[in-house]
Design a protein around this motif. Structure first.
Motif, PDB file in Angstrom:
ATOM      1  N   UNK A   1      13.263  18.995 -17.406  1.00  0.00           N
ATOM      2  CA  UNK A   1      14.009  20.522 -17.922  1.00  0.00           C
ATOM      3  C   UNK A   1      14.073  20.583 -19.525  1.00  0.00           C
ATOM      4  N   UNK A   2      14.632  19.229 -20.095  1.00  0.00           N
ATOM      5  CA  UNK A   2      15.053  19.382 -21.381  1.00  0.00           C
ATOM      6  C   UNK A   2      13.467  19.293 -22.224  1.00  0.00           C
ATOM      7  N   UNK A   3      12.404  18.699 -21.564  1.00  0.00           N
ATOM      8  CA  UNK A   3      11.262  18.733 -22.196  1.00  0.00           C
ATOM      9  C   UNK A   3      10.317  20.146 -21.982  1.00  0.00           C
ATOM     10  N   UNK A   4      11.073  21.227 -21.447  1.00  0.00           N
ATOM     11  CA  UNK A   4      10.590  22.315 -21.082  1.00  0.00           C
ATOM     12  C   UNK A   4       9.315  22.491 -20.162  1.00  0.00           C
ATOM     13  N   UNK A   5       9.516  21.556 -19.129  1.00  0.00           N
ATOM     14  CA  UNK A   5       8.527  21.345 -18.121  1.00  0.00           C
ATOM     15  C   UNK A   5       8.266  22.519 -17.225  1.00  0.00           C
ATOM     16  N   UNK A   6       7.035  22.865 -16.811  1.00  0.00           N
ATOM     17  CA  UNK A   6       6.639  23.898 -15.940  1.00  0.00           C
ATOM     18  C   UNK A   6       6.046  23.349 -14.706  1.00  0.00           C
ATOM     19  N   UNK A   7       6.159  23.549 -13.461  1.00  0.00           N
ATOM     20  CA  UNK A   7       5.756  23.117 -12.033  1.00  0.00           C
ATOM     21  C   UNK A   7       4.659  23.907 -11.776  1.00  0.00           C
ATOM     22  N   UNK A   8       3.371  23.304 -11.638  1.00  0.00           N
ATOM     23  CA  UNK A   8       2.225  24.001 -11.268  1.00  0.00           C
ATOM     24  C   UNK A   8       2.251  23.775  -9.552  1.00  0.00           C
ATOM     25  N   UNK A   9       2.099  25.060  -9.052  1.00  0.00           N
ATOM     26  CA  UNK A   9       2.253  24.952  -7.472  1.00  0.00           C
ATOM     27  C   UNK A   9       0.987  25.513  -6.997  1.00  0.00           C
ATOM     28  N   UNK A  10       0.500  25.041  -5.912  1.00  0.00           N
ATOM     29  CA  UNK A  10      -0.728  25.654  -4.936  1.00  0.00           C
ATOM     30  C   UNK A  10      -0.246  26.009  -3.893  1.00  0.00           C
TER      31      UNK A  10
END
Lengths: 289, 158
Positions: free
Chosen positions: A128-137
């Motif tokens: 979260x603090x690294x501004x992460x994004x989850x890529x979901x298929x």
């Protein structure tokens, strides 16, 4: 343990097809360090486990000028043994190097830690603090979700039937970015967080804090992005003790812990306050180095 | 319900090519003990805390209770039986004996395989590094000091 079939697809589409077909009765296996324990403990009965490690995209790491993206099945050691990554993504390295012991780190990864969605997951707040994004298929294609919106309750998340986490991606940090994660446990290793805090800062040219995030672990039903704690730091000098005190207080305010065998509400709020101040200072130190 | 079909696994265990059919839900630990017949690897907690079942898969130590037998297709597995050679015990095994680094012995195969995983990559670790590396292995008898000393002795001897 309920007898399940083992499927090892080569593509995301094949994996999604199996997951969609079996619904709740199939799960992906990456490291298996949570899944097999839970299946053995009877938390769920599975008809199939889908080994996602034969899918190239799920086990690859891509780091370039646009940022970092790593597959959902990349184990912890492949992150912290990569010197290029450890310099740029220090918060992720803190998490990857303290989850379990060496045996667990050979298999477990931050993708699985996120999907397990336990409030005490050490890997989630650093994402979260690294501004992460989850890529979901899923059956209807791909979508992206900020990591802070992924978990919806203890052991629950936003993944719908037939969906799976493919990768995690992060914007390239600026040269004045720093991040850190630490948890409190009564032992030195191999324990579950009583409370944990991740923090990140980005400094402007004048040495003030331009952006800040604070995320809290094991003090609520999901990992918590404490926005007020980050806001208390923005625009302030990175050495402003009063601002750092305010961030600690705001983080403790954002925490909504329970009392259980690991700690009490009061202890956990106190830990959040102390750890927030420590992690902000550590993030600032790393931002400057 | 239908019993899921067994999985065909081709693997190498302690340098020997092996080929077998394994139930898809069987752990690597049970596969090694029940199918390959190698009972040196011990079951402890069965949930990844104790490290008694540690084996090496493709150069990394893992808890074999948290790996499926089906997952080691095409991989190289080393168990405690793979440490000694026809010339004698592995230096770690010799050092464990000389330093009395075992009592009941259940944790010992896991400690040996884990410690070998460290020395294979870092021949001269300091005490702190050894203790950190072995944090995933529990021993209820020795209090760890003798184990750490044995690993230090083996490291010095090689």
């Amino acid at each position: 343990m309920h007898p399940f079939a083992y499927v090892a697809p080569k593509t995301v589409d094949e994996a999604v097809a199996v997951l969609e077909k079996h619904g709740e009765r199939a799960r992906p296996i990456a490291g298996g360090t949570d899944l097999l324990v839970q299946a053995r403990g009877g938390r769920f009965d599975l008809d199939a486990v889908v080994d996602i490690k034969k899918i190239p995209e799920l086990v690859s790491i891509k780091n370039d000028d646009s940022g970092l993206e790593f597959g959902a099945a990349v184990p912890c050691y492949q992150l912290y043994e990569n010197p290029e990554l450890s310099a740029e993504y220090p918060g992720l390295m803190d998490a990857a190097s303290l989850i379990g012991g060496i045996q667990i780190q050979s298999r477990a990864g931050l993708g699985g830690n996120l999907c397990n969605s336990t409030p005490s997951g050490d890997g989630i707040c650093p994402l979260i603090v690294h501004y992460g994004t989850a890529v979901i298929a899923g059956p209807s294609g791909r979508r992206e979700l900020p990591v802070e919106d992924f978990c919806t309750g203890p052991g629950r998340n936003d993944l719908k039937q037939g969906e799976m986490l493919v990768s995690l991606k992060f914007p390239k940090p600026s040269s004045t970015f720093g991040a850190a994660y630490e948890r409190f446990i009564p032992r030195n290793e191999m324990d579950i967080a009583v409370a944990g805090v991740a923090a990140s800062v980005e400094l402007d040219s004048g040495g003030n804090i331009a952006k800040a995030r604070v995320a809290l672990c094991a003090v609520g039903p999901t990992p918590i992005l404490a926005e007020a704690a980050g806001a208390a730091l923005v625009g302030k000098s990175a050495d402003d003790e009063a601002a750092i005190e305010a961030a600690g207080a705001a983080a403790a305010e954002a925490a909504s812990p329970i009392s259980d065998m690991r700690g009490t509400v009061e202890q956990r709020k106190h830990l959040v306050d102390v750890l927030t101040k420590r992690m902000v200072k550590k993030a600032v130190e790393r931002a400057r180095s | 319900m239908d019993v899921p079909a067994k999985v065909h696994v081709r693997t190498t265990i302690n340098g020997q090519p092996q080929e077998f059919l394994v139930p898809p839900y069987m752990s690597l630990l049970d596969t090694i003990r029940e199918i390959a017949g190698l009972t040196g690897t011990k079951e402890g907690c069965l949930d990844g805390n104790c490290g008694a079942c540690t084996v090496n898969v493709d150069g990394r130590i893992v808890d074999s209770c948290l790996v499926l037998g089906a997952e080691v297709d095409g991989k190289n597995v080393t168990t405690v039986e793979g440490l000694a050679t026809r010339d004698g015990l592995h230096p770690l095994q010799q050092a464990f004996l000389e330093e009395a680094a075992l009592q009941c012995g259940i944790c010992t195969p896991g400690f040996l395989v884990a410690a070998k995983g460290l020395l294979d990559n870092e021949p001269k670790p300091d005490e702190g590094r050894i203790r950190h590396w072995l944090a995933g292995n529990l021993c209820r008898c020795t209090g760890y000091d003798k184990i750490v000393r044995a690993v230090q002795k083996a490291a010095a001897a090689t």
